[in-house]
Write a protein that holds these residues in place. Structure first.
Motif, PDB file in Angstrom:
ATOM      1  N   LEU A  48       0.855  -1.187   0.000  1.00 28.36           N
ATOM      2  CA  LEU A  48       0.000   0.000   0.000  1.00 28.36           C
ATOM      3  C   LEU A  48       0.887   1.232   0.000  1.00 28.36           C
ATOM      4  O   LEU A  48       1.823   1.324   0.809  1.00 28.36           O
ATOM      5  N   PRO A  49       0.630   2.183  -0.865  1.00 31.28           N
ATOM      6  CA  PRO A  49       1.404   3.428  -0.803  1.00 31.28           C
ATOM      7  C   PRO A  49       1.011   4.213   0.447  1.00 31.28           C
ATOM      8  O   PRO A  49      -0.159   4.249   0.835  1.00 31.28           O
ATOM      9  N   ALA A  50       2.010   4.796   1.103  1.00 31.66           N
ATOM     10  CA  ALA A  50       1.742   5.608   2.295  1.00 31.66           C
ATOM     11  C   ALA A  50       0.951   6.843   1.885  1.00 31.66           C
ATOM     12  O   ALA A  50       1.372   7.595   1.007  1.00 31.66           O
ATOM     13  N   ALA A  51      -0.187   7.031   2.506  1.00 32.76           N
ATOM     14  CA  ALA A  51      -1.036   8.182   2.188  1.00 32.76           C
ATOM     15  C   ALA A  51      -1.655   8.698   3.480  1.00 32.76           C
ATOM     16  O   ALA A  51      -2.059   7.917   4.352  1.00 32.76           O
ATOM     17  N   THR A  52      -1.747  10.002   3.601  1.00 28.93           N
ATOM     18  CA  THR A  52      -2.241  10.589   4.850  1.00 28.93           C
ATOM     19  C   THR A  52      -3.709  10.266   5.096  1.00 28.93           C
ATOM     20  O   THR A  52      -4.116  10.096   6.250  1.00 28.93           O
ATOM     21  N   ASP A  53      -4.524  10.173   4.045  1.00 35.48           N
ATOM     22  CA  ASP A  53      -5.943   9.894   4.277  1.00 35.48           C
ATOM     23  C   ASP A  53      -6.138   8.497   4.864  1.00 35.48           C
ATOM     24  O   ASP A  53      -6.950   8.287   5.767  1.00 35.48           O
ATOM     25  N   LEU A  54      -5.362   7.533   4.393  1.00 37.49           N
ATOM     26  CA  LEU A  54      -5.458   6.177   4.924  1.00 37.49           C
ATOM     27  C   LEU A  54      -4.934   6.116   6.361  1.00 37.49           C
ATOM     28  O   LEU A  54      -5.570   5.532   7.247  1.00 37.49           O
ATOM     29  N   VAL A  55      -3.778   6.715   6.602  1.00 36.21           N
ATOM     30  CA  VAL A  55      -3.179   6.662   7.941  1.00 36.21           C
ATOM     31  C   VAL A  55      -4.071   7.374   8.958  1.00 36.21           C
ATOM     32  O   VAL A  55      -4.201   6.930  10.103  1.00 36.21           O
ATOM     33  N   ALA A  56      -4.734   8.462   8.549  1.00 38.72           N
ATOM     34  CA  ALA A  56      -5.630   9.173   9.459  1.00 38.72           C
ATOM     35  C   ALA A  56      -6.756   8.272   9.944  1.00 38.72           C
ATOM     36  O   ALA A  56      -7.211   8.385  11.092  1.00 38.72           O
ATOM     37  N   LEU A  62      -6.525   4.790   9.964  1.00 44.19           N
ATOM     38  CA  LEU A  62      -5.942   3.657  10.676  1.00 44.19           C
ATOM     39  C   LEU A  62      -5.568   3.995  12.119  1.00 44.19           C
ATOM     40  O   LEU A  62      -5.753   3.176  13.018  1.00 44.19           O
ATOM     41  N   VAL A  63      -5.016   5.189  12.350  1.00 42.26           N
ATOM     42  CA  VAL A  63      -4.540   5.507  13.702  1.00 42.26           C
ATOM     43  C   VAL A  63      -5.681   5.477  14.720  1.00 42.26           C
ATOM     44  O   VAL A  63      -5.458   5.222  15.907  1.00 42.26           O
ATOM     45  N   GLU A  64      -6.905   5.724  14.268  1.00 44.73           N
ATOM     46  CA  GLU A  64      -8.042   5.686  15.183  1.00 44.73           C
ATOM     47  C   GLU A  64      -8.414   4.257  15.570  1.00 44.73           C
ATOM     48  O   GLU A  64      -9.107   4.041  16.569  1.00 44.73           O
ATOM     49  N   LYS A  65      -7.976   3.286  14.773  1.00 41.44           N
ATOM     50  CA  LYS A  65      -8.350   1.890  15.003  1.00 41.44           C
ATOM     51  C   LYS A  65      -7.301   1.112  15.795  1.00 41.44           C
ATOM     52  O   LYS A  65      -7.555  -0.019  16.212  1.00 41.44           O
ATOM     53  N   LEU A  66      -6.136   1.693  16.007  1.00 42.91           N
ATOM     54  CA  LEU A  66      -5.019   0.948  16.577  1.00 42.91           C
ATOM     55  C   LEU A  66      -4.984   1.041  18.095  1.00 42.91           C
ATOM     56  O   LEU A  66      -5.294   2.086  18.675  1.00 42.91           O
ATOM     57  N   ARG A  91       3.774  -0.150  16.406  1.00 46.01           N
ATOM     58  CA  ARG A  91       4.186  -0.810  15.163  1.00 46.01           C
ATOM     59  C   ARG A  91       4.156   0.165  13.988  1.00 46.01           C
ATOM     60  O   ARG A  91       5.069   0.181  13.151  1.00 46.01           O
ATOM     61  N   LEU A  92       3.133   1.003  13.946  1.00 48.67           N
ATOM     62  CA  LEU A  92       3.038   1.987  12.866  1.00 48.67           C
ATOM     63  C   LEU A  92       4.160   3.020  12.981  1.00 48.67           C
ATOM     64  O   LEU A  92       4.748   3.438  11.975  1.00 48.67           O
ATOM     65  N   LEU A  93       4.476   3.419  14.212  1.00 52.08           N
ATOM     66  CA  LEU A  93       5.571   4.367  14.416  1.00 52.08           C
ATOM     67  C   LEU A  93       6.905   3.734  14.016  1.00 52.08           C
ATOM     68  O   LEU A  93       7.760   4.391  13.397  1.00 52.08           O
ATOM     69  N   ARG A  94       7.075   2.469  14.342  1.00 51.08           N
ATOM     70  CA  ARG A  94       8.306   1.770  13.963  1.00 51.08           C
ATOM     71  C   ARG A  94       8.441   1.720  12.438  1.00 51.08           C
ATOM     72  O   ARG A  94       9.542   1.873  11.888  1.00 51.08           O
ATOM     73  N   TRP A  95       7.318   1.511  11.772  1.00 54.21           N
ATOM     74  CA  TRP A  95       7.334   1.522  10.304  1.00 54.21           C
ATOM     75  C   TRP A  95       7.778   2.882   9.787  1.00 54.21           C
ATOM     76  O   TRP A  95       8.613   2.973   8.885  1.00 54.21           O
ATOM     77  N   TRP A  96       7.242   3.940  10.370  1.00 54.43           N
ATOM     78  CA  TRP A  96       7.621   5.282   9.909  1.00 54.43           C
ATOM     79  C   TRP A  96       9.115   5.519  10.117  1.00 54.43           C
ATOM     80  O   TRP A  96       9.796   6.074   9.250  1.00 54.43           O
ATOM     81  N   ASP A 147       3.058  13.362  11.935  1.00 54.98           N
ATOM     82  CA  ASP A 147       2.149  14.148  12.770  1.00 54.98           C
ATOM     83  C   ASP A 147       0.902  13.341  13.130  1.00 54.98           C
ATOM     84  O   ASP A 147       0.341  13.490  14.215  1.00 54.98           O
ATOM     85  N   LEU A 148       0.472  12.466  12.236  1.00 51.35           N
ATOM     86  CA  LEU A 148      -0.680  11.607  12.510  1.00 51.35           C
ATOM     87  C   LEU A 148      -0.299  10.423  13.404  1.00 51.35           C
ATOM     88  O   LEU A 148      -1.015  10.077  14.343  1.00 51.35           O
TER      89      LEU A 148
END
Length: 432
Positions: A43-51, A53-57, A64-69, A89-90
């Motif tokens: 999946l390409p990194a995109a702010t709309d998707l990450v915005a 996902l962060v609410e679901k984690l 894990r998401l921060l480690r990926w970043w 920032d997200l």
């Protein structure tokens, strides 16, 4: 049906935004598969998707998401760099011990300005030392400013005394932007007024000084309750009413006068402090001697007000070193026009022995004068008139029977004299 990463419409598709909104509202999201897809580059990194996902984690998923970043390759291309910062920032806003540990390790390995505010956002007191060191030590300006921003976002958990000391140092920093940040943060501390006044007592860059003065002027001031001697029938002398009006104008905050009485009257709901519970009421006993009023009535009045909200009580006026210094200076000027063989007098109303005796002995030493009780009876006043042969000063803040009975010998009460009027206005205006 569970939404899968492969079903996400591509960027630019008109279907993408409604699809992501449905994903946001869905209660059944397999976040693991989405994180797998991001980590594997499916999946390409995109702010709309990450915005979304962060609410679901949960905490582990956020880490894990921060480690990926943190593992993403850096790019000097402006668009890629901007996207990377938007994603951080997200992602970095989750407050979690695992995220804090990752940020801490990343900063220790290689400090990056973008990470420091997020480290402060974790609000873990153990990070104060690192952020403080990075803000204070010489280094790249962006890093120092980011460290100070980290301190700003985690403000509530840092040791206040150490933070204030750091900010006072940074107010005079050669980096004007950093100094301005320090002033703004100093104004947010519980001791903001004290800190800003301390900063302004040292040389500052003109722009920083102007900023500090604006911040100081905008701070709300606590309402004042001035407890005073009244006259017969509860009448408040005009000079005390003038003092309260001038103070209210200069402080731009309520000032109330309360006369002494045998029983402490309950506070008026419309009085200062009642409608602003976040600001404590400051009680100032404008009394010159430690008599029964100071020892008994003032605590009772304070207790009555304290039942209705926070209250800060100051020592009685006669105990203030600046007031005692003013008495000594006034007496010295008066004594200069009299024979040196005649010690100046400080006249006061009669007091019970004990604490008052010790106070009067101290005042005699401080002012190089003799203290003499002055009863208000006619016979005593005649005797007193004969006894006053040199300089004399009444220990009376406002007009009373003593000053009105012996105007020629005693002169005006203290609050009608410029020295004491200016001192009291300046000291009370400067209160928080």
């Amino acid at each position: 049906m569970t939404a899968l990463p492969s079903q996400l419409p591509p960027e630019g598709s008109l279907e993408r935004w409604p699809w992501l909104q449905r994903l946001r509202r869905s209660a059944d999201v397999a976040t693991g598969s989405w994180l797998d897809a991001l980590e594997q580059g499916a999946l390409p990194a995109a702010t709309d998707l990450v915005a979304v996902l962060v609410e679901k984690l949960d905490g582990a998923g956020s880490a894990r998401l921060l480690r990926w970043w943190l593992s993403l390759p850096e790019s000097g291309e402006p668009a890629a760099l901007a996207l990377r910062l938007e994603l951080l920032d997200l992602i970095g806003r989750r407050r979690d011990p695992a995220c804090a540990a990752l940020l801490r390790a990343a900063v220790a390995e290689r400090p990056r300005a973008a990470l420091l505010p997020l480290l402060g956002h974790q609000r873990d007191s153990q990070d104060f030392a690192r952020l403080e060191q990075m803000a204070r030590q010489a280094g790249p300006s962006p890093l120092r400013r980011a460290a100070l921003e980290g301190l700003a976002v985690g403000l509530s958990v840092w040791p206040q005394a150490a933070l204030q000391q750091l900010l006072l140092e940074l107010c005079s920093d050669l980096d004007g932007t950093l100094a301005s940040q320090a002033v703004d943060l100093l104004a947010r501390l519980p001791t903001a007024r004290e800190g800003l006044e301390q900063a302004l007592s040292h040389p500052l860059d003109p722009g920083t000084e102007a900023r500090a003065r604006r911040r100081l002027a905008s701070l709300p001031r606590c309402p004042l309750l001035l407890v005073v001697h009244g006259r017969a029938g509860g009448v408040i002398p005009e000079e005390l009413q003038t003092l309260a009006r001038d103070l209210e104008r200069r402080r731009r905050a309520p000032v109330r006068l309360q006369t002494l009485s045998g029983d402490a009257a309950p506070p008026d709901p419309a009085a200062p402090g009642e409608n602003s519970p976040e600001l404590p009421l400051t009680l100032v006993p404008l009394l010159l001697l430690p008599g029964n009023h100071v020892r008994h009535d003032i605590p009772a009045i304070a207790a009555a007000w304290r039942r209705h909200g926070p209250l800060r009580r100051l020592p009685f006026l006669g105990a203030w070193p600046s007031w005692q210094e003013a008495l000594a200076d006034e007496l010295a000027e008066l004594a200069a026009s009299h024979s040196p063989d005649l010690p100046p007098l400080l006249l006061h109303h009669p007091l019970a022995p004990g604490v008052a005796d010790r106070y009067l002995a101290h005042l005699e030493r401080r002012c190089s004068a003799s203290c003499q009780a002055a009863p208000y009876t006619a016979t005593d006043l005649e005797d007193l008139t004969l006894a006053i042969r040199g300089a004399a000063l009444p220990l009376a803040l406002a007009a009373n029977r003593l000053t009105e009975s012996l105007p020629a010998a005693l002169g005006a009460p203290l609050l009608q004299r410029p020295r004491f009027q200016a001192l009291l206005l300046d000291q009370l205006e400067a209160l928080p």
